[in-house]
Design an enzyme around this catalytic site. Structure first.
Site, mmCIF file in Angstrom:
data_model
loop_
_atom_site.group_PDB
_atom_site.id
_atom_site.type_symbol
_atom_site.label_atom_id
_atom_site.label_comp_id
_atom_site.label_asym_id
_atom_site.label_seq_id
_atom_site.Cartn_x
_atom_site.Cartn_y
_atom_site.Cartn_z
ATOM 1 C CB CYS A 49 -0.904 -0.012 1.431
ATOM 2 S SG CYS A 49 -1.762 -1.286 1.590
ATOM 3 N NE ARG A 98 4.321 1.713 -1.429
ATOM 4 C CZ ARG A 98 5.417 1.338 -1.185
ATOM 5 N NH1 ARG A 98 6.322 1.314 -2.083
ATOM 6 N NH2 ARG A 98 5.503 0.324 -0.307
ATOM 7 C CD1 TRP A 146 -2.263 -4.688 -4.756
ATOM 8 C CD2 TRP A 146 -1.924 -5.980 -3.195
ATOM 9 N NE1 TRP A 146 -2.099 -6.081 -5.392
ATOM 10 C CE2 TRP A 146 -1.656 -6.778 -3.925
ATOM 11 C CE3 TRP A 146 -1.488 -6.665 -1.765
ATOM 12 C CZ2 TRP A 146 -1.409 -8.237 -4.203
ATOM 13 C CZ3 TRP A 146 -1.277 -7.898 -1.808
ATOM 14 C CH2 TRP A 146 -1.137 -8.755 -2.715
ATOM 15 C CG ASN A 196 3.277 -0.447 3.013
ATOM 16 O OD1 ASN A 196 2.615 -1.574 2.589
ATOM 17 N ND2 ASN A 196 4.301 -0.216 2.686
ATOM 18 N N GLY A 197 1.635 -2.910 5.118
ATOM 19 C CA GLY A 197 2.356 -4.055 5.583
ATOM 20 C C GLY A 197 1.273 -5.221 6.033
ATOM 21 C CD GLU A 209 10.614 -9.913 -17.730
ATOM 22 O OE1 GLU A 209 10.469 -10.713 -17.033
ATOM 23 O OE2 GLU A 209 10.448 -8.622 -17.812
ATOM 24 C CE LYS A 238 7.174 -7.376 -17.672
ATOM 25 N NZ LYS A 238 8.304 -7.543 -16.928
ATOM 26 C CD GLU A 285 4.036 -8.137 -15.220
ATOM 27 O OE1 GLU A 285 3.811 -8.000 -13.994
ATOM 28 O OE2 GLU A 285 5.182 -8.027 -15.752
ATOM 29 C CG HIS A 315 11.343 -32.871 -23.197
ATOM 30 N ND1 HIS A 315 11.752 -34.386 -23.201
ATOM 31 C CD2 HIS A 315 12.340 -32.386 -23.778
ATOM 32 C CE1 HIS A 315 12.911 -34.525 -23.923
ATOM 33 N NE2 HIS A 315 13.225 -33.123 -24.227
ATOM 34 C CE LYS A 374 7.821 -0.704 -10.456
ATOM 35 N NZ LYS A 374 8.207 -1.740 -11.465
#
Ligand code: F6R
Length: 608
Positions: free
Chosen positions: A2, A27, A74, A100-101, A481, A485, A488, A504, A603
């Site tokens: 947050c 955030r 968040w 935040n946490g 990567e 990208k 997300e 495989h 983020k």
């Protein structure tokens, strides 16, 4: 995860809080709220959704105050809603907190507080903080905060106000980031620098268990025992423009386009005029480097992909065995350590909970830790033996782009530097490898000038419901990567694979509807990639190739080719990443996604 901000001064607080929250939205953005002290009253306004909605719902003329706190959330405990949005207040609505946490023991505390008569309104873990402070409040807010944090387990950055002491903000940090901004007759707290940078460049990075008391004239920092402590005031040298969109439709596009400059900056900072590499800030000497027997890289997400590339580069050039681990695995798997093992933690934010815990474990096991990081003064930086800054500038878009190519660049230069220090290569080879690296900004610009082509590719395949990404050798992590990208920010399912693994299992997915992005620049594995492409075509798969300019063979076997300039294989992973970032970006835009703030993500992942 947050974002929090607090202000005390002479100005109207609402615009300052709202502006600060907007800059912290990366955030978290599922609800937002503010609390301010207004003529002896504590006023709270909250709304579900983004800060913009809070701004629209707050009639600024109805509020007048010069002290306040704000929060953008968040969600961890309790769904996104107005009730669960911060600030939270105590029973008498005299105290307001933002947090935040995660408070790990909140259930236990909540039960006890309920028994003592406290009335809870939300489902959050954070609300216990407001009630604990209420319980301990005897006319001195910082003392109540100090008593309360002694009961908390978990991670937190908290800011608090009370109408009984209307000229102060008290804040405290443990495990989640918190900075103090020092202005003229005004002071700030915030989760990150952009929130306050239009007001001041003077910043203090708080340490864990610092309790800070702000009024408009003074900033006082105490430790958990209530004793005054001194913390260094740092000057922020980058400009707020670096943290703003500057005419781009999204931060992500701006940050993709900044990559030539990011690499130029790395060249300026790490290479001298004789093309020799230096890492002046490393506190390890030549002998330390010579004696390294093993390197372990720890990271999460995109930073982990950079770590995988680091392995290829360091093993190839410096001939040191490298292991790469996800921080979330490393921290629980009891890794054995060997003498002269070096750990490299990689993190854009320097706050990722798992990487921080993995780093602490490594140090607990007496290993030396270097952190490759983008955020000055972050928790990992403070807890490492040494730091290598990527200096990519603030990265706001939730999807990491320029920080990733900066991390790979650092690994390239570090690998060559280690190779030289350990006598594996001489100055001539170092010179040649550096010269090739110096070409990158120009080559990346060439790819960026061709964005229209990548936009057309996105347009063509935007209806696909799934994508496969294949690469080999140093471009295997590039495939991972590229897939990350895409998923997300566009929410299209995507899977990255080593092309050698295709037979495989993943080949079973291939049909006429599945596009496979094949990263196939000219390299030692080029022929193998070509075979993979032919195998895909034989099964009617759609092939989008990322190939070296003027490769006419690959054209014949691909449905779409995105070209990148010719470059040494080690650096092809940087060049090939650029079109994959753009492809994900244009795909997300075409699907109308919120590119900079994709759903469910944040983020900075400061919770486990
Ligand atoms: C993806 C992304 C994440 C981060 C990961 C680690 O685009 O940004 O996967 O790479 O959360 O974050 P840092 O690098 O801050 O430790």
């Amino acid at each position: 995860m947050c974002g929090i901000v607090g202000y005390v001064g002479k100005k109207e607080v609402v615009p300052i809080l709202i502006d600060g929250l907007r800059r912290l939205e990366y955030r978290g953005y599922d609800s937002a709220g503010i609390a301010l002290l207004d003529k002896g009253n504590l006023t709270v306004a909250k709304s579900k959704g983004k800060v913009e909605l809070l701004d629209n719902s707050v009639n600024r003329s109805h509020y007048s105050g010069t002290v306040g706190i704000g929060h953008t959330r968040w969600a961890t405990h309790g769904e996104p809603s107005v009730t669960n949005a911060h600030p939270h207040t105590d029973c008498s609505k005299s105290i307001a907190i933002v947090h935040n946490g995660i408070i790990e023991n909140y259930l236990e505390l909540k039960e006890k507080l309920i028994k003592e008569g406290h009335k809870f309104r939300s489902k959050t873990d954070s609300e216990v903080i407001a009630h604990l402070i209420e319980k301990y409040y005897k006319g001195n807010l910082e003392k109540a905060v100090l008593s309360s944090i002694k009961k908390l387990k978990g991670s937190y950055a908290i800011a608090v106000i009370t109408k009984d002491e209307p000229h102060k903000v008290v804040a405290v940090k443990c495990g989640s980031p918190l900075i103090v901004g020092i202005g003229k007759e005004e002071n700030f707290v915030a989760s990150d620098v952009p929130a306050i940078l239009t007001h001041t460049r003077k910043v203090i990075y708080l340490h864990d268990y610092d309790v800070v008391v702000l009024n408009e004239k003074k900033v006082q920092i105490k430790n958990i025992k209530g004793k005054n402590v001194n913390r260094r005031v740092e000057k922020i040298t980058w400009d707020i423009n670096a943290a703003e969109k500057g005419g781009y439709s999204h931060f992500m596009l701006k940050e993709i386009e900044e990559q030539p400059d990011v690499i130029l900056n790395i060249i300026k900072r790490r290479i001298d005029d004789k093309r020799r590499i230096f890492f002046d800030e490393l506190k390890l000497n030549k002998n330390d480097f010579k004696s390294i027997k093993k390197i372990t890289i720890i990271a999460c997400g995109t930073a982990w992909h950079a770590g995988l590339i680091g392995k290829y580069l360091i093993e190839k050039h410096a001939r040191i065995p490298v292991e790469v681990d996800l921080s979330s695995e490393y921290r629980y798997r009891k890794p054995p350590s060997i003498k002269n093992e070096l750990v490299i933690a990689v993190s854009q934010s320097g706050e990722t909970a798992d990487t921080l815990a993995a780093l602490r474990l490594a140090r607990h096991n007496k290993l030396k830790v270097i952190t490759v990081c983008n955020v000055i003064g972050s928790s990992m930086v403070r807890e490492s033996d040494s730091v290598i800054y990527t200096h990519a500038g603030p990265e706001i878009g939730v999807a990491s782009t320029k920080a990733y190519t900066a991390q790979i660049s650092i690994f390239y230069l570090l690998a060559v530097h280690l190779a030289f220090l350990r006598g594996v290569i001489g100055r001539n080879t170092e010179h040649k490898l550096v010269k090739e690296f110096e070409e990158l900004p120009k080559l990346i610009t060439r790819i960026l000038n061709n964005k229209k082509d990548i936009e057309s590719c996105a347009e063509k395949y935007k209806q696909a419901s799934s994508f496969l990404y294949l690469g080999r050798n140093i471009n295997y992590p590039t495939a991972l990567e590229g897939a990350l990208k895409l998923k997300e920010i566009s929410y299209i399912h995507a899977e990255g694979c080593s092309a050698g693994e295709m037979k495989h299992g993943p080949i079973a997915l291939v049909d006429e509807k599945l596009p496979t992005v094949c990263i196939a620049p000219k390299s030692v594995t080029y022929e193998k990639m070509l075979s993979n492409i032919q195998e895909l075509k034989a099964r009617c798969g759609i092939v989008v190739s990322v190939a070296t300019e003027r490769d006419n063979i690959i054209k014949k076997h691909s449905d779409y080719v995105i070209h990148i300039p010719k470059v040494n294989e080690d650096l092809s992973c940087i060049l090939a990443t650029i079109p994959l970032q753009l492809l994900a970006y244009y795909m997300a835009v075409a699907k109308g996604r919120d590119v900079d703030r994709p759903r469910n993500l944040a983020k900075s992942v400061t919770v486990e």
